[in-house]
Design a protein around this motif. Sequence first.
Motif, PDB file in Angstrom:
ATOM      1  N   ARG A 180      37.587  58.833   4.288  1.00 16.85           N
ATOM      2  CA  ARG A 180      37.785  57.433   3.920  1.00 16.85           C
ATOM      3  C   ARG A 180      37.608  56.535   5.138  1.00 16.85           C
ATOM      4  NH1 ARG A 180      43.219  56.802   0.980  1.00 16.85           N
ATOM      5  NH2 ARG A 180      42.290  54.876   0.252  1.00 16.85           N
ATOM      6  N   ALA A 199      47.635  50.545   8.658  1.00 18.02           N
ATOM      7  CA  ALA A 199      46.709  50.056   7.646  1.00 18.02           C
ATOM      8  C   ALA A 199      46.087  48.746   8.126  1.00 18.02           C
ATOM      9  CB  ALA A 199      47.453  49.833   6.334  1.00 18.02           C
ATOM     10  N   THR A 200      45.100  48.237   7.383  1.00 23.39           N
ATOM     11  CA  THR A 200      44.502  46.951   7.766  1.00 23.39           C
ATOM     12  C   THR A 200      45.412  45.791   7.364  1.00 23.39           C
ATOM     13  OG1 THR A 200      43.399  46.660   5.650  1.00 23.39           O
ATOM     14  CG2 THR A 200      42.184  47.864   7.352  1.00 23.39           C
ATOM     15  N   ASN A 201      46.305  46.022   6.390  1.00 24.99           N
ATOM     16  CA  ASN A 201      47.255  45.010   5.924  1.00 24.99           C
ATOM     17  C   ASN A 201      46.609  43.790   5.284  1.00 24.99           C
ATOM     18  OD1 ASN A 201      49.761  46.253   6.527  1.00 24.99           O
ATOM     19  ND2 ASN A 201      49.384  45.879   8.694  1.00 24.99           N
ATOM     20  N   ALA A 235      38.022  52.007   0.240  1.00 26.85           N
ATOM     21  CA  ALA A 235      39.396  51.527   0.443  1.00 26.85           C
ATOM     22  C   ALA A 235      39.979  52.193   1.685  1.00 26.85           C
ATOM     23  CB  ALA A 235      40.256  51.850  -0.783  1.00 26.85           C
ATOM     24  N   THR A 236      40.402  51.393   2.656  1.00 28.87           N
ATOM     25  CA  THR A 236      41.052  51.960   3.837  1.00 28.87           C
ATOM     26  C   THR A 236      42.410  52.520   3.433  1.00 28.87           C
ATOM     27  OG1 THR A 236      41.886  49.778   4.339  1.00 28.87           O
ATOM     28  CG2 THR A 236      39.922  50.478   5.523  1.00 28.87           C
ATOM     29  N   SER A 237      42.867  53.548   4.159  1.00 26.21           N
ATOM     30  CA  SER A 237      44.110  54.215   3.784  1.00 26.21           C
ATOM     31  C   SER A 237      45.313  53.541   4.429  1.00 26.21           C
ATOM     32  CB  SER A 237      44.038  55.679   4.203  1.00 26.21           C
ATOM     33  OG  SER A 237      44.021  55.779   5.606  1.00 26.21           O
ATOM     34  N   ALA A 238      46.493  54.117   4.208  1.00 25.55           N
ATOM     35  CA  ALA A 238      47.718  53.539   4.762  1.00 25.55           C
ATOM     36  C   ALA A 238      47.946  53.987   6.195  1.00 25.55           C
ATOM     37  CB  ALA A 238      48.916  53.925   3.895  1.00 25.55           C
ATOM     38  N   SER A 239      47.573  55.228   6.510  1.00 27.78           N
ATOM     39  CA  SER A 239      47.790  55.731   7.866  1.00 27.78           C
ATOM     40  C   SER A 239      46.628  55.357   8.772  1.00 27.78           C
ATOM     41  CB  SER A 239      47.941  57.252   7.840  1.00 27.78           C
ATOM     42  OG  SER A 239      46.755  57.852   7.382  1.00 27.78           O
ATOM     43  N   ASP A 254      43.665  59.078   6.925  1.00 30.20           N
ATOM     44  CA  ASP A 254      43.854  59.959   5.774  1.00 30.20           C
ATOM     45  C   ASP A 254      42.870  61.133   5.871  1.00 30.20           C
ATOM     46  OD1 ASP A 254      44.225  61.133   3.322  1.00 30.20           O
ATOM     47  OD2 ASP A 254      44.137  59.260   2.173  1.00 30.20           O
ATOM     48  N   ALA A 288      53.393  57.334   5.662  1.00 35.23           N
ATOM     49  CA  ALA A 288      52.002  57.471   5.228  1.00 35.23           C
ATOM     50  C   ALA A 288      51.277  58.490   6.088  1.00 35.23           C
ATOM     51  CB  ALA A 288      51.283  56.127   5.307  1.00 35.23           C
ATOM     52  N   GLY A 334      45.034  50.891   1.100  1.00 36.08           N
ATOM     53  CA  GLY A 334      46.309  51.055   1.798  1.00 36.08           C
ATOM     54  C   GLY A 334      47.166  52.157   1.211  1.00 36.08           C
ATOM     55  N   LYS A 335      46.550  53.116   0.501  1.00 33.45           N
ATOM     56  CA  LYS A 335      47.320  54.261   0.003  1.00 33.45           C
ATOM     57  C   LYS A 335      46.647  55.545   0.445  1.00 33.45           C
ATOM     58  CE  LYS A 335      49.612  52.107  -3.866  1.00 33.45           C
ATOM     59  NZ  LYS A 335      48.792  50.879  -3.988  1.00 33.45           N
ATOM     60  N   GLU A 336      47.405  56.631   0.407  1.00 37.57           N
ATOM     61  CA  GLU A 336      46.897  57.927   0.816  1.00 37.57           C
ATOM     62  C   GLU A 336      46.487  58.716  -0.422  1.00 37.57           C
ATOM     63  OE1 GLU A 336      47.236  59.394   4.378  1.00 37.57           O
ATOM     64  OE2 GLU A 336      46.970  57.247   4.592  1.00 37.57           O
ATOM     65  N   ASP A 383      55.218  55.069   2.366  1.00 35.94           N
ATOM     66  CA  ASP A 383      54.121  56.040   2.345  1.00 35.94           C
ATOM     67  C   ASP A 383      52.815  55.357   1.957  1.00 35.94           C
ATOM     68  OD1 ASP A 383      54.220  55.687  -0.372  1.00 35.94           O
ATOM     69  OD2 ASP A 383      54.297  57.810  -0.872  1.00 35.94           O
ATOM     70  N   ALA A 384      52.824  54.013   1.950  1.00 36.06           N
ATOM     71  CA  ALA A 384      51.630  53.235   1.634  1.00 36.06           C
ATOM     72  C   ALA A 384      51.783  51.895   2.350  1.00 36.06           C
ATOM     73  CB  ALA A 384      51.521  53.024   0.126  1.00 36.06           C
ATOM     74  N   SER A 385      50.719  51.097   2.345  1.00 34.99           N
ATOM     75  CA  SER A 385      50.802  49.780   2.976  1.00 34.99           C
ATOM     76  C   SER A 385      51.288  48.780   1.934  1.00 34.99           C
ATOM     77  CB  SER A 385      49.420  49.389   3.488  1.00 34.99           C
ATOM     78  OG  SER A 385      49.386  48.019   3.780  1.00 34.99           O
TER      79      SER A 385
END
Lengths: 198, 563
Positions: free
Chosen positions: A64, A97-99, A131-135, A138, B240, B323-325, B349-351
Motif C-alpha cells: 500500500r 498516517a497522512t491524517n 489508500a494510505t494506511s494508519a501506520s 502496513d 496501528a 488510514g486503516k490497516e 488501530d486506525a487514523s
Amino acid sequence: MLVHLRRSLVMAVTCLVLFGFVYALAGTGVAQLLFSHQANGSLGPDGSALIGQSWTSRAFFHGRPDDAGPYAANPGSHVPGGDNPLVANGVAGGSGATNLGPRSKVLVADTRALVAYWHSMGVNPTPDLVATSASGYDPDITPQDALVQIPMVSRATGISPARLRRLVAREAHGPQLGFLGSSTVDVLQLNEALAALR
Amino acid sequence: MGFFWTIVTLLAALALTWRYLGSYMAAVFDGRVRWLRVLERPIYRALGTSPEQEQTWTRYATSLVVFSGVSIALTYLLLRIQGSLPLNPQRLAAVPPALSFNTSVSFVTNTNWQNYAGETTMSYFSQLAALMVQQFVSPAVGVAVALALVRGFARRGSATIGNFWVDITRCMLYVLLPIAFVAGVVFVGQGAVQTLAGPVSVHDALNGVTQTIARGPIGFMEAIKQLGTNGGGFLNANSATTFENPTPLTNWLSIYLVLAIPFALTYTFGKMVGSVRHGRALLAAMVLIFGVWVGFTSAAEHQGNPAVAAAGITHQPAGNMVGKEVRFGDTSSALFAVASTSTSTGSADASYDQFTPMGGFGLLTGMMLGEVTPGGVGSGLYTILVYAIIAVFIGGLMIGRTPEYLGKKIQAKEIKLAGLASLVMPLAVLVVTGIAVSVHAGRTGPLNSGPHGFTEILYALTSQGNNNGSAFGGLSGNSPFYNVIGAVDMLLGRFGIIVPVLALAGVLAAKDVVPESLGTFRTDNSMFVGLVIGVIVIIGGLTFFPAVALGPVVEQLSHGRFF
C-alpha cells in the motif's frame, strides 16, 4: 502535609522500581526466552515481515502507498524510500498516517495521482492500493489487491498469470482463527516466494 | 460474518469477566486476597500505614492530590534529564519543557495524550520508568476514587472512606500486574517487539531498500496501556503498528482488555453495596449506549471514503480504508475506536482523523457523554454513579418522592456536589475550545481546512478534558500554546471531578440508611436504566450539540464539497 509528601515519594519510587524495572525486565526476559524471533522484530534475510517496504519494480507485487515514497502522491513530501519505520534509504521518518480528512481537497488530488500512478503501471487499482494506511508501513494487502497486480508482474517477469494466481492463493492467509480480521497477503513474503519461483 | 463472531466472542468473554473478575476485585478491595502479601506488606511498612488506618474524605483527597503532584514532578524531571540517563540507544536529547509538562500531566491523569512521536522522542528509560509506571498508577488512582464513592453508599454513619495508599497498592498488585503480565506474553507471542536493543538496520536485496526499524520494550507496555485504559503507545502510530498490535487476535485482545475492568467494576460495586442488581442496572445502561455507538460507527466506516470516490474509485466494498490497516479492516477498526473512546483509553488501530464524518462523530460523542459507557478504569464507575444520583433526583422530582439511592437520601448537598462533578468537564472543554479557536496560536494547529479543521481542535480538547488521549492526528499539538492549554484541560477534567466525588463519598458515608418502603423509588429496574441513559444522553447532547454541529455534522451535510 509532610506525611503525605513523604508517603507520596516512597510510593512513587516503589512504583518506579516495581513497574518501570521489575515488570519491564521480567517481561523482556520471558519474551526473549519464549519468543525471541518475535521479540526482536520478526526479522528475516530481507527485513521484517511485519514492516512494509517500498516496491517500485514491475517485477514485484507492491504494497500500500505511503505519504512518502516513490508513489508519494503529495509532491511536497516526495522522497525516495517510503515506508519509514525510522529511516528508509537515508530518509528519516516514523510511523503515522497522512491524517488528511474524508473531505480534504488534498486527499482527492493525492488519490487521483495514485490512481494515475497505478494506471501507468498497467494496474486497475483496488481501493486499498490508493489508500494510505494508519501506520504508514502496513505490511499486508488483501488477496484481491495482489490479484489486480498480476498483469503487471506477469508482463515484467514472463511468469504466466495462472502460476501467479496460484502463488497468491498459496501465500494468502485467511482470517485468524477463521473469523478475526481480513484475509491478507504479506507483501514481503509474497515477493520472496515470487523471487524463488524465477 | 467475521465481525458478528468478533462481537459474540467479545460479549461471551466480557460476560465471564464481569462475573468473575468483578467478584475477585471485590475480594481484593476487601483485603481478602493475599497471595502477593510478600510485596504488599513491605510497601505498607515503608509508607508507615496499614489497612486498619482509615482516612476521612479530606485526608483521602489530600493523599491523592499530593501523590499526583509528586508523580507529575517526578515524571517531568525524568523526561527533562533523559539525555543523561541509561537505556537510550538512540541518544535522544532531553524532552523540551512545555512538551515534558504536557506529557507528565497527561500520563498522571490517565489521559495519555501524546504531543510527540514516541520512536523519535522518548528513550527506553523514559518510556518505561517515566511513562509506563504511570500506566499502572493512574488507573489505580481512578479505582481508589471509585472505591471511596462505593464505600460512601455501603457504609452508614462512618467518618472514614478507606485508605488511599492501601486501595491503590491492592489495585496495582492484585489486579493490574498479573493480568498485564499474562497479556504481555500473548502480545509478544503474536509478534509484538520486546527488547532493550536499539533500532535495527535491514537491507532487502530484492528491491534495494535499506530500512532502520525502531524497536524497544513494546509488548508489555502494550498490555498495561490497554488494561489500564491508558492508551499511550510506544510508537507514534500506536496500535496501528505491527510491533504494538501485530495480528487481528491482539486487536481482539486489546478491545477485551480495554473493556474488561470498567465493565467488571459494576459487579464489584454491586457486591460491595450488597445488591448485584444495582450493579447490573448500571451495566445495562453502559452496554446499551455502547452497543448503539458501535453499530452507528461501524456502519459509518463501512461506507466508502468520499475523497477516494471523488478520485474515481466509487466501488469500495471494504468500506473506508484510508488510514486503516488491511489486517483489521473497516468494522473491527471502528469497534476498536469506539471501545477506546468510550473508555478513557484513546489508543488507536486506525487514523481517527481519516474516519468518515459520521464515524468521527461517533468517537467524539463517545467522549462527550462523559466516558461512562463504560468509561475508564475507576473513572467510568464513579462518573456513572454521579449520573445515577442526578437520575434519582430527576426521577424524584417527577413523581414527588424524596430521592434515595441505595438507602441514602439524596439531598441538597449531594446534588450540589454531583452537579459540580458533572459540569466541570463540559465547562473545561467548551471554554478551552473557545479560547483555542479565538487566538492565532490555536487556529494554526489544524492540518485540514473547513469543518474538519475545527473538529481537530474540538476533538483534541474534548479528548484531553475527558482524560481520553485519542487524537485527530492532524492537529499540530506540540506548540507551547497547545501543550499548556491541554495540560490545564487535563488537570481540570481529572481533579475537578475527583475532588467533588470524594467529598460526595464523605457526605454519603456519614449518612444513615433509610429503610426501604413502598414509597421508595426503585433504582435497580429497567425504568431506572432508561432514566440513567436519558440523563447521560441529554446532559451530553444538550451541552455539546452546538459545537458538534459546527464540526462533523456540517462536514457530513456538505455533500460533494471538499475543503
